[in-house]
Enzyme design. Structure first.
Site, short mmCIF file in Angstrom:
data_model
loop_
_atom_site.label_atom_id
_atom_site.label_comp_id
_atom_site.label_asym_id
_atom_site.label_seq_id
_atom_site.Cartn_x
_atom_site.Cartn_y
_atom_site.Cartn_z
N GLY A 203 0.54 -1.25 -0.05
CA GLY A 203 0.00 0.07 -0.04
C GLY A 203 0.74 1.38 0.06
N ALA A 228 -5.65 -7.69 -7.18
CA ALA A 228 -5.38 -7.69 -5.53
C ALA A 228 -4.05 -6.82 -5.43
CB ALA A 228 -5.07 -9.20 -4.91
N LEU A 229 -4.28 -5.40 -4.62
CA LEU A 229 -3.13 -4.57 -4.64
C LEU A 229 -1.70 -5.36 -4.04
CD1 LEU A 229 -2.43 -1.75 -4.94
CD2 LEU A 229 -3.40 -1.42 -2.60
N ASP A 230 -0.75 -4.92 -4.80
CA ASP A 230 0.58 -5.37 -4.29
C ASP A 230 0.59 -6.90 -4.25
OD1 ASP A 230 1.36 -3.04 -4.72
OD2 ASP A 230 1.00 -2.30 -2.60
N GLU A 231 -0.17 -7.69 -4.78
CA GLU A 231 -0.26 -9.39 -4.41
C GLU A 231 0.26 -10.02 -5.91
OE1 GLU A 231 -0.83 -11.11 -2.02
OE2 GLU A 231 -2.05 -9.49 -0.39
#
Length: 286
Positions: A203, A228-231
C-alpha cells in the site's frame, strides 16, 4: 541457403502439466523444423505439477514452418506456448505520475539498446514529466484521473493500447490503482514497481511504514499487476541495508536507485521471454 535465415533465432516458451516425454517431443519437433538448439532451460514445479521450458534455436526454416512443427506437440501435451523472434522489440507503454527516476531509467536503457523494448507512448495522470518525455522524443499523454473520471480515463488508456499495438504496460511509479477489469485484461502483460520488499509494507508510503518498524533492510519489488493490490506474481526484488540513524525521507532517497534497477531488470526478463506464470508465482529463466 540465405545466411540471414540460417542465423535467424527464435525463442519457444511453454508450460503444461508435467509428464514424461515433453522434452523429447519438443526437441523432436524442433529437429524436424531444422533447428539448432542454442539454449534450453526447464523446470518442473513440485508444488503445482506444472512443467516450464524455454528454448532458443536457430534455423533456416521460416517461422510458419517452425510453428507448424510445434503445434501438434502443444496440442498433445495441452501446452500454453509462444514462439517469438529473438531481438524483436516488445511494444511497451509506460505509465507514471510525478516521480521521474523509474521512467528515466527505462527511457535511458531503452535508448542505449540495453532493453529490447520500443516505447511509442508515455501516459501520466500529472504533467510533471512531460519535459522528460519530450527530451527522449516520445509522445506524452496526460490523462487525469479522479473518482468521477476513472472509467473514462481507463477507456482512453485502452484506446492507446489498441492504437499502438501495445504488448506490455509498465507502471513506473504510477500512483493510481487500476480497476479490477483492466487488471484482468492486462494479466501477464503489465508490470508494477512497488517500493518495498513485498510482502512487507504493502500500500501507500511503504518507506515510512518500514521506518516506523525500525527495519534494517529496504527494497523494491517488480511484480505483475493483479486486481489484488501488491499481490501479483513477483518477477524481481532487490534490497539495501539501512540503520537507525536514517530518516524516512532518506529511506525514500536511497530506495530510488533500487527501484529503477529492479524495474529495468524485470522488464528486460519479460521482454526476453524469460518469465512464465505459475499461478501466483513466476518461473524466471535467467
Amino acid at each position: 541457403m540465405n545466411e540471414q535465415l540460417l542465423n535467424q533465432a527464435y525463442v519457444v516458451t511453454l508450460s503444461c502439466p508435467d509428464r514424461p516425454g515433453i522434452v523429447h517431443a519438443v526437441a523432436g519437433a524442433l529437429l524436424v523444423a531444422g533447428c539448432n538448439i542454442t539454449d534450453s532451460q526447464q523446470y518442473g514445479s513440485p508444488s503445482t505439477g506444472n512443467f516450464f521450458m524455454r528454448v532458443e534455436v536457430t534455423t533456416a526454416a521460416p517461422k510458419s514452418e517452425l510453428r507448424a512443427a510445434l503445434e501438434p506437440v502443444a496440442e498433445a501435451f495441452s501446452m500454453q506456448w509462444s514462439l517469438d523472434t529473438v531481438g524483436d522489440k516488445v511494444r511497451t507503454l509506460v505509465m507514471c505520475s510525478t516521480s521521474a527516476h523509474c521512467l528515466n531509467d527505462l527511457l535511458f536503457q531503452q535508448r542505449s539498446g540495453t532493453l529490447p523494448i520500443e516505447i511509442p507512448a508515455i501516459v501520466s495522470n500529472h504533467q510533471d514529466l512531460a519535459g522528460l518525455a519530450e527530451f527522449y522524443g516520445i509522445p506524452f499523454h496526460y490523462i487525469p484521473v479522479t473518482r468521477d473520471t476513472k472509467v473514462q480515463a481507463e477507456d482512453k488508456l485502452r484506446a492507446l493500447i489498441a492504437e499502438h499495438d501495445i504488448q506490455l504496460t509498465v507502471l513506473a511509479r504510477y500512483m493510481q490503482i487500476l480497476s479490477d477489469e483492466l487488471c484482468t485484461d492486462l494479466t501477464g502483460k503489465a508490470i508494477n514497481i512497488h517500493h518495498s520488499f513485498l510482502p512487507s509494507f504493502k500500500g501507500a508510503r511503504p518507506y515510512h511504514q518500514a521506518h516506523a518498524r525500525g527495519v534494517k533492510l529496504i527494497g523494491a519489488t517488480a511484480h505483475y499487476v493483479t486486481a489484488a493490490l501488491d499481490e501479483g506474481p513477483i518477477i524481481e526484488q532487490e534490497v539495501i541495508r539501512v540503520d537507525h540513524a536514517r530518516t524516512a525521507e532518506q529511506f525514500v532517497q536511497m530506495g530510488r536507485d533500487v527501484e529503477g534497477r529492479t524495474l529495468v531488470q524485470a522488464v528486460q526478463w519479460h521482454a526476453e521471454h524469460r518469465v512464465l506464470l505459475d499461478g501466483n508465482r513466476t518461473v524466471v529463466f535467467n
